[in-house]
Design a protein around this motif. Structure first.
Motif, PDB file in Angstrom:
ATOM      1  N   ASN A  75       0.830  -1.207   0.000  1.00  0.00           N
ATOM      2  CA  ASN A  75       0.000   0.000   0.000  1.00  0.00           C
ATOM      3  C   ASN A  75       0.862   1.253   0.000  1.00  0.00           C
ATOM      4  O   ASN A  75       0.576   2.216  -0.717  1.00  0.00           O
TER       5      ASN A  75
ATOM      6  N   ALA B  48       1.593   3.993   7.891  1.00  0.00           N
ATOM      7  CA  ALA B  48       0.561   3.117   7.348  1.00  0.00           C
ATOM      8  C   ALA B  48       0.051   2.136   8.392  1.00  0.00           C
ATOM      9  O   ALA B  48       0.798   1.673   9.255  1.00  0.00           O
TER      10      ALA B  48
ATOM     11  N   ASP C 191      -5.324  -0.521   5.396  1.00  0.00           N
ATOM     12  CA  ASP C 191      -5.467   0.037   4.049  1.00  0.00           C
ATOM     13  C   ASP C 191      -5.285   1.556   4.019  1.00  0.00           C
ATOM     14  O   ASP C 191      -5.541   2.195   3.015  1.00  0.00           O
TER      15      ASP C 191
ATOM     16  N   THR D 236      -6.619   6.072   1.279  1.00  0.00           N
ATOM     17  CA  THR D 236      -7.097   4.705   1.418  1.00  0.00           C
ATOM     18  C   THR D 236      -6.735   3.942   0.144  1.00  0.00           C
ATOM     19  O   THR D 236      -6.990   4.420  -0.964  1.00  0.00           O
ATOM     20  N   VAL D 237      -6.146   2.767   0.330  1.00  0.00           N
ATOM     21  CA  VAL D 237      -5.778   1.897  -0.792  1.00  0.00           C
ATOM     22  C   VAL D 237      -6.551   0.588  -0.631  1.00  0.00           C
ATOM     23  O   VAL D 237      -6.476  -0.048   0.422  1.00  0.00           O
ATOM     24  N   ARG D 238      -7.278   0.223  -1.662  1.00  0.00           N
ATOM     25  CA  ARG D 238      -7.992  -1.053  -1.658  1.00  0.00           C
ATOM     26  C   ARG D 238      -7.756  -1.764  -2.985  1.00  0.00           C
ATOM     27  O   ARG D 238      -7.814  -1.136  -4.043  1.00  0.00           O
TER      28      ARG D 238
END
Length: 138
Positions: free
Chosen positions: A6, A77, A80, A108-110
């Motif tokens: 991420n 981090a 996510d 936000t990383v998904r």
């Protein structure tokens, strides 16, 4: 995805933004990305959604603001979420007034894509730099 993956996606996102290479940026973001830039009385404030919104905010930024972003100072981090802590300096083109903005981007990383960006910025510094002589804030 792992926390390290991420963080790398966010680093790649910043590198693509810095290079101005839209073709490198779009594969890193979800089609329904949401980018929230807080504030009033400065050109970039608003909520931008989707690839069209991303293109809109980047176009506005290039037309309205000159900014330099030294490499982000810190990445924090968990799960996510990736927080990026940095500083920008620049000027509002319409007023030729300069600013210094200490900022945090909550990203936000998904599924390997940036899905949401929420900026925490010095809105007062940016609004002051956007003031015209005819309409200063009291």
């Amino acid at each position: 995805m792992s926390i390290e993956e991420n963080v790398q996606i966010v680093k790649d996102f910043f590198a693509a933004m810095g290079s101005g290479a839209k073709q490198r940026l779009l594969p890193l973001v979800a089609e329904d990305i949401e980018w929230i830039i807080p504030g009033e009385d400065w050109p970039l404030a608003g909520t931008y959604r989707g690839h069209a919104g991303l293109a809109d905010v980047l176009q506005k930024a290039s037309e309205e603001v000159e900014m330099t972003y030294p490499k982000p100072l810190e990445f924090v981090a968990q799960g996510d979420r990736v927080l990026v802590v940095g500083v920008a300096t620049g000027k509002i083109k319409a007023t030729n007034r300069t600013f210094k903005d200490d900022w945090v981007f909550a990203i936000t990383v998904r599924n390997g894509k940036v899905t949401k960006i929420r900026e925490y910025i010095d809105t007062q510094a940016l609004a002051r730099a956007s003031e015209t002589a005819a309409s200063p804030r009291l």
